[in-house]
Design a protein around this motif. Structure first.
Motif, PDB file in Angstrom:
ATOM      1  N   TYR A 248       0.835  -1.213   0.000  1.00  0.00           N
ATOM      2  CA  TYR A 248       0.000   0.000   0.000  1.00  0.00           C
ATOM      3  C   TYR A 248       0.871   1.265   0.000  1.00  0.00           C
ATOM      4  CZ  TYR A 248      -3.850  -3.103   1.416  1.00  0.00           C
ATOM      5  OH  TYR A 248      -4.787  -4.094   1.472  1.00  0.00           O
ATOM      6  N   LEU A 249       1.905   1.259   0.841  1.00  0.00           N
ATOM      7  CA  LEU A 249       2.773   2.449   0.930  1.00  0.00           C
ATOM      8  C   LEU A 249       3.505   2.680  -0.389  1.00  0.00           C
ATOM      9  CD1 LEU A 249       4.061   1.809   4.535  1.00  0.00           C
ATOM     10  CD2 LEU A 249       2.884   3.902   3.802  1.00  0.00           C
ATOM     11  N   GLY A 250       3.904   1.574  -1.051  1.00  0.00           N
ATOM     12  CA  GLY A 250       4.610   1.682  -2.332  1.00  0.00           C
ATOM     13  C   GLY A 250       3.719   2.250  -3.433  1.00  0.00           C
ATOM     14  N   ILE A 251       2.410   1.914  -3.388  1.00  0.00           N
ATOM     15  CA  ILE A 251       1.469   2.472  -4.373  1.00  0.00           C
ATOM     16  C   ILE A 251       1.461   4.002  -4.237  1.00  0.00           C
ATOM     17  CG2 ILE A 251      -0.972   2.674  -5.012  1.00  0.00           C
ATOM     18  CD1 ILE A 251      -1.305  -0.275  -4.165  1.00  0.00           C
ATOM     19  N   ALA A 252       1.337   4.478  -2.981  1.00  0.00           N
ATOM     20  CA  ALA A 252       1.307   5.927  -2.747  1.00  0.00           C
ATOM     21  C   ALA A 252       2.649   6.564  -3.113  1.00  0.00           C
ATOM     22  CB  ALA A 252       0.968   6.211  -1.286  1.00  0.00           C
ATOM     23  N   LEU A 253       3.743   5.868  -2.760  1.00  0.00           N
ATOM     24  CA  LEU A 253       5.064   6.444  -2.990  1.00  0.00           C
ATOM     25  C   LEU A 253       5.401   6.527  -4.481  1.00  0.00           C
ATOM     26  CD1 LEU A 253       7.552   7.612  -1.710  1.00  0.00           C
ATOM     27  CD2 LEU A 253       8.501   5.302  -1.531  1.00  0.00           C
ATOM     28  N   GLY A 254       4.947   5.528  -5.246  1.00  0.00           N
ATOM     29  CA  GLY A 254       5.198   5.563  -6.690  1.00  0.00           C
ATOM     30  C   GLY A 254       4.647   6.838  -7.305  1.00  0.00           C
ATOM     31  N   GLY A 255       3.423   7.194  -6.922  1.00  0.00           N
ATOM     32  CA  GLY A 255       2.807   8.424  -7.425  1.00  0.00           C
ATOM     33  C   GLY A 255       3.559   9.662  -6.971  1.00  0.00           C
ATOM     34  N   LEU A 256       3.983   9.636  -5.725  1.00  0.00           N
ATOM     35  CA  LEU A 256       4.678  10.793  -5.150  1.00  0.00           C
ATOM     36  C   LEU A 256       6.034  11.020  -5.833  1.00  0.00           C
ATOM     37  CD1 LEU A 256       4.208  12.823  -2.893  1.00  0.00           C
ATOM     38  CD2 LEU A 256       5.398  11.282  -1.336  1.00  0.00           C
ATOM     39  N   ILE A 257       6.736   9.912  -6.111  1.00  0.00           N
ATOM     40  CA  ILE A 257       8.042  10.018  -6.777  1.00  0.00           C
ATOM     41  C   ILE A 257       7.870  10.531  -8.209  1.00  0.00           C
ATOM     42  CG2 ILE A 257       9.895   8.595  -7.761  1.00  0.00           C
ATOM     43  CD1 ILE A 257      10.089   7.125  -5.174  1.00  0.00           C
ATOM     44  N   ASN A 258       6.834  10.046  -8.894  1.00  0.00           N
ATOM     45  CA  ASN A 258       6.559  10.561 -10.244  1.00  0.00           C
ATOM     46  C   ASN A 258       6.229  12.044 -10.214  1.00  0.00           C
ATOM     47  OD1 ASN A 258       6.975   8.107 -11.431  1.00  0.00           O
ATOM     48  ND2 ASN A 258       4.809   7.633 -11.731  1.00  0.00           N
ATOM     49  N   LEU A 259       5.519  12.468  -9.166  1.00  0.00           N
ATOM     50  CA  LEU A 259       5.078  13.863  -9.072  1.00  0.00           C
ATOM     51  C   LEU A 259       6.234  14.809  -8.759  1.00  0.00           C
ATOM     52  CD1 LEU A 259       2.416  15.606  -8.989  1.00  0.00           C
ATOM     53  CD2 LEU A 259       2.505  15.324  -6.507  1.00  0.00           C
ATOM     54  N   LEU A 260       7.113  14.421  -7.827  1.00  0.00           N
ATOM     55  CA  LEU A 260       8.099  15.375  -7.297  1.00  0.00           C
ATOM     56  C   LEU A 260       9.549  15.046  -7.637  1.00  0.00           C
ATOM     57  CD1 LEU A 260       6.546  16.044  -3.762  1.00  0.00           C
ATOM     58  CD2 LEU A 260       6.425  17.505  -5.792  1.00  0.00           C
ATOM     59  N   ASN A 261       9.824  13.823  -8.140  1.00  0.00           N
ATOM     60  CA  ASN A 261      11.186  13.454  -8.526  1.00  0.00           C
ATOM     61  C   ASN A 261      12.230  13.765  -7.432  1.00  0.00           C
ATOM     62  OD1 ASN A 261      13.467  14.529 -11.199  1.00  0.00           O
ATOM     63  ND2 ASN A 261      13.358  12.602 -10.148  1.00  0.00           N
ATOM     64  N   ILE A 282       8.118  -1.963   0.423  1.00  0.00           N
ATOM     65  CA  ILE A 282       7.827  -0.591  -0.047  1.00  0.00           C
ATOM     66  C   ILE A 282       8.647  -0.322  -1.314  1.00  0.00           C
ATOM     67  CG2 ILE A 282       8.154   1.888   0.413  1.00  0.00           C
ATOM     68  CD1 ILE A 282       7.663   1.334   3.383  1.00  0.00           C
ATOM     69  N   ILE A 283       9.950  -0.640  -1.247  1.00  0.00           N
ATOM     70  CA  ILE A 283      10.839  -0.366  -2.377  1.00  0.00           C
ATOM     71  C   ILE A 283      10.417  -1.194  -3.600  1.00  0.00           C
ATOM     72  CG2 ILE A 283      13.225  -0.569  -3.215  1.00  0.00           C
ATOM     73  CD1 ILE A 283      14.140   0.040  -0.305  1.00  0.00           C
ATOM     74  N   ALA A 284      10.073  -2.476  -3.367  1.00  0.00           N
ATOM     75  CA  ALA A 284       9.686  -3.350  -4.478  1.00  0.00           C
ATOM     76  C   ALA A 284       8.432  -2.823  -5.177  1.00  0.00           C
ATOM     77  CB  ALA A 284       9.450  -4.774  -3.957  1.00  0.00           C
ATOM     78  N   THR A 286       7.217   0.287  -5.086  1.00  0.00           N
ATOM     79  CA  THR A 286       7.491   1.590  -5.698  1.00  0.00           C
ATOM     80  C   THR A 286       8.142   1.402  -7.065  1.00  0.00           C
ATOM     81  OG1 THR A 286       7.817   2.508  -3.490  1.00  0.00           O
ATOM     82  CG2 THR A 286       8.585   3.841  -5.330  1.00  0.00           C
ATOM     83  N   LYS A 287       9.071   0.422  -7.129  1.00  0.00           N
ATOM     84  CA  LYS A 287       9.758   0.135  -8.397  1.00  0.00           C
ATOM     85  C   LYS A 287       8.761  -0.264  -9.481  1.00  0.00           C
ATOM     86  CE  LYS A 287      13.670  -2.282 -10.345  1.00  0.00           C
ATOM     87  NZ  LYS A 287      14.743  -3.237 -10.171  1.00  0.00           N
ATOM     88  N   GLN A 288       7.727  -1.036  -9.094  1.00  0.00           N
ATOM     89  CA  GLN A 288       6.682  -1.445 -10.040  1.00  0.00           C
ATOM     90  C   GLN A 288       5.872  -0.255 -10.544  1.00  0.00           C
ATOM     91  OE1 GLN A 288       5.984  -4.684 -11.082  1.00  0.00           O
ATOM     92  NE2 GLN A 288       7.899  -5.169 -10.017  1.00  0.00           N
ATOM     93  N   ARG A 289       5.698   0.744  -9.675  1.00  0.00           N
ATOM     94  CA  ARG A 289       4.720   1.804  -9.932  1.00  0.00           C
ATOM     95  C   ARG A 289       5.310   3.078 -10.542  1.00  0.00           C
ATOM     96  NH1 ARG A 289      -0.740   0.143  -8.677  1.00  0.00           N
ATOM     97  NH2 ARG A 289      -0.441  -1.709  -7.409  1.00  0.00           N
ATOM     98  N   ALA A 290       6.567   3.406 -10.177  1.00  0.00           N
ATOM     99  CA  ALA A 290       7.132   4.701 -10.583  1.00  0.00           C
ATOM    100  C   ALA A 290       7.833   4.588 -11.940  1.00  0.00           C
ATOM    101  CB  ALA A 290       8.113   5.196  -9.525  1.00  0.00           C
ATOM    102  N   PHE A 291       8.028   5.721 -12.596  1.00  0.00           N
ATOM    103  CA  PHE A 291       8.849   5.756 -13.799  1.00  0.00           C
ATOM    104  C   PHE A 291      10.261   5.300 -13.448  1.00  0.00           C
ATOM    105  CE2 PHE A 291       5.885   8.983 -15.687  1.00  0.00           C
ATOM    106  CZ  PHE A 291       5.621   8.264 -16.842  1.00  0.00           C
ATOM    107  N   GLY A 292      10.850   4.465 -14.304  1.00  0.00           N
ATOM    108  CA  GLY A 292      12.194   3.943 -14.054  1.00  0.00           C
ATOM    109  C   GLY A 292      13.225   5.005 -13.687  1.00  0.00           C
ATOM    110  N   PRO A 293      13.356   6.052 -14.520  1.00  0.00           N
ATOM    111  CA  PRO A 293      14.391   7.052 -14.217  1.00  0.00           C
ATOM    112  C   PRO A 293      14.130   7.807 -12.907  1.00  0.00           C
ATOM    113  CG  PRO A 293      13.605   7.269 -16.483  1.00  0.00           C
ATOM    114  CD  PRO A 293      12.695   6.301 -15.807  1.00  0.00           C
ATOM    115  N   CYS A 294      12.857   7.971 -12.539  1.00  0.00           N
ATOM    116  CA  CYS A 294      12.533   8.628 -11.254  1.00  0.00           C
ATOM    117  C   CYS A 294      12.938   7.717 -10.101  1.00  0.00           C
ATOM    118  CB  CYS A 294      11.032   8.930 -11.136  1.00  0.00           C
ATOM    119  SG  CYS A 294      10.473  10.213 -12.257  1.00  0.00           S
ATOM    120  N   PHE A 295      12.575   6.409 -10.226  1.00  0.00           N
ATOM    121  CA  PHE A 295      12.897   5.439  -9.181  1.00  0.00           C
ATOM    122  C   PHE A 295      14.416   5.289  -9.034  1.00  0.00           C
ATOM    123  CE2 PHE A 295      13.993   1.126  -7.889  1.00  0.00           C
ATOM    124  CZ  PHE A 295      13.316   1.034  -6.680  1.00  0.00           C
TER     125      PHE A 295
END
Ligand SMILES: [Zn+2]
Length: 323
Positions: A248-261, A282-284, A286-295
């Motif tokens: 759940y935390l990774g789902i939220a974090l993926g969006g946040l990382i895409n938004l703010l880099n 969380i890290i696993a 987030t990796k699934q959810r965020a853009f590669g270069p952002c992650f």
């Protein structure tokens, strides 16, 4: 002698069920620290408890140096323009209109109030793992979930000071009602009380866990600390609950990382005592959810100051606010 090196600050964080207080020097070293249960039934009780804590630390300070100011972190929304605490979602019975003024008047000290997650971010940024970084997000997971955001080397507070309410991101459109009134917030699945709720649901179906003992009549309810300890001791069901929490935390974090880099995301708060058992999923996710270069350009780490990020941040923000 009254040099800046000699100056001391009190940091206080209201953590829901607990209040953590520390006496801290001007470089962030903790000289004294104590944790007390929160008087949360009435506003007057909480106000007098905070006043008493400041008075106690004030009396003990002179042997270490000169006490200058105090910083207090609360789990809620603080209006930057009016300096009023506007919402404390997890302490709804506390009215906070005059809390700050009452405390300053009673103690004769300069006191600054801020959101607890902002102070955790400030602590890690000034004295912890994020020293020297410019774009950092600190996420605290305890009774609630909050975040503090540092962008371009400055705290990002938003228009009125309410930025960073990551815990109230909708994660499940068909979820349960949150303390804030919305449906399916991240907090409704990943905060301490909701980790307990999910664990209890699983225990009805699976009695192999060491936590099954909480179904016996006991003198207290299961807490998230019990589940943290069970997971660390190898309890598989508790570990599964944290793996799901990390999802759940990774789902939220993926969006946040895409938004703010950001270049770093730090996880702190009492739940993070479980360490990698939560951080890895969380890290696993987030990796699934965020853009590669952002992650790839973002370090996702545990708080270096552990449970003390907030009190150190509170004291150091008081230092920087009252020069
Ligand atoms: Zn909410």
């Amino acid at each position: 002698m009254s040099t800046r090196e000699n100056n001391l600050y009190i940091g206080i964080i209201l953590e829901g069920a607990k209040i953590r207080t520390a006496l801290i020097d001007s470089t962030g070293n903790v000289l004294l620290e104590q944790t007390d249960p929160t008087s949360q039934r009435k506003t007057e009780e909480l106000t007098s408890q905070l006043i008493e804590l400041i008075q106690t630390f004030k009396q003990r300070a002179p042997q270490y140096g000169q006490l200058v100011a105090a910083g207090v972190g609360v789990p809620g929304l603080i209006n930057l323009k009016t300096h009023k605490i506007e919402v404390l979602p997890n302490l709804p019975q506390i009215s906070t209109t005059t809390l700050c003024d009452d405390i300053m008047q009673a103690t004769g000290m300069q006191v600054i109030f801020d959101n607890d997650a902002n102070l955790g971010a400030y602590g890690e940024w000034q004295c912890g793992v994020a020293q020297g970084y410019q774009n950092v997000i600190y996420v605290t997971i305890g009774t609630g979930i909050g975040s503090g955001i540092i962008l371009d080397g400055q705290m990002w507070r938003g228009t009125t000071g309410f930025a960073g309410e990551l815990g109230h991101t909708t994660i499940n459109v068909d979820g349960i009602e949150c303390a804030c009134g919305n449906i399916g917030c991240l907090e409704t699945v990943a905060s301490g009380p909701n980790i307990v709720r999910r664990m209890q649901q699983r225990l009805y179906r699976d009695r192999t866990s060491s936590l099954t003992r909480f179904f016996m009549p006991r003198d207290r309810e299961m807490t998230h600390e019990d589940i943290v300890q069970a997971a660390i001791s190898g309890d598989e069901l508790a570990q599964v609950v944290f793996e799901r929490t990390g999802h759940y935390l990774g789902i939220a974090l993926g969006g946040l990382i895409n938004l703010l880099n950001p270049e770093m995301v730090i996880f702190g708060g009492s739940i993070m005592a479980v360490g990698n058992i939560l951080l890895k999923p969380i890290i696993a996710e987030t990796k699934q959810r965020a853009f590669g270069p952002c992650f790839d350009n973002c370090q996702i780490v545990a708080a270096q100051l552990g449970p003390l990020s907030g009190v150190i941040g509170a004291a150091i923000l008081a230092r920087d606010s009252f020069k």
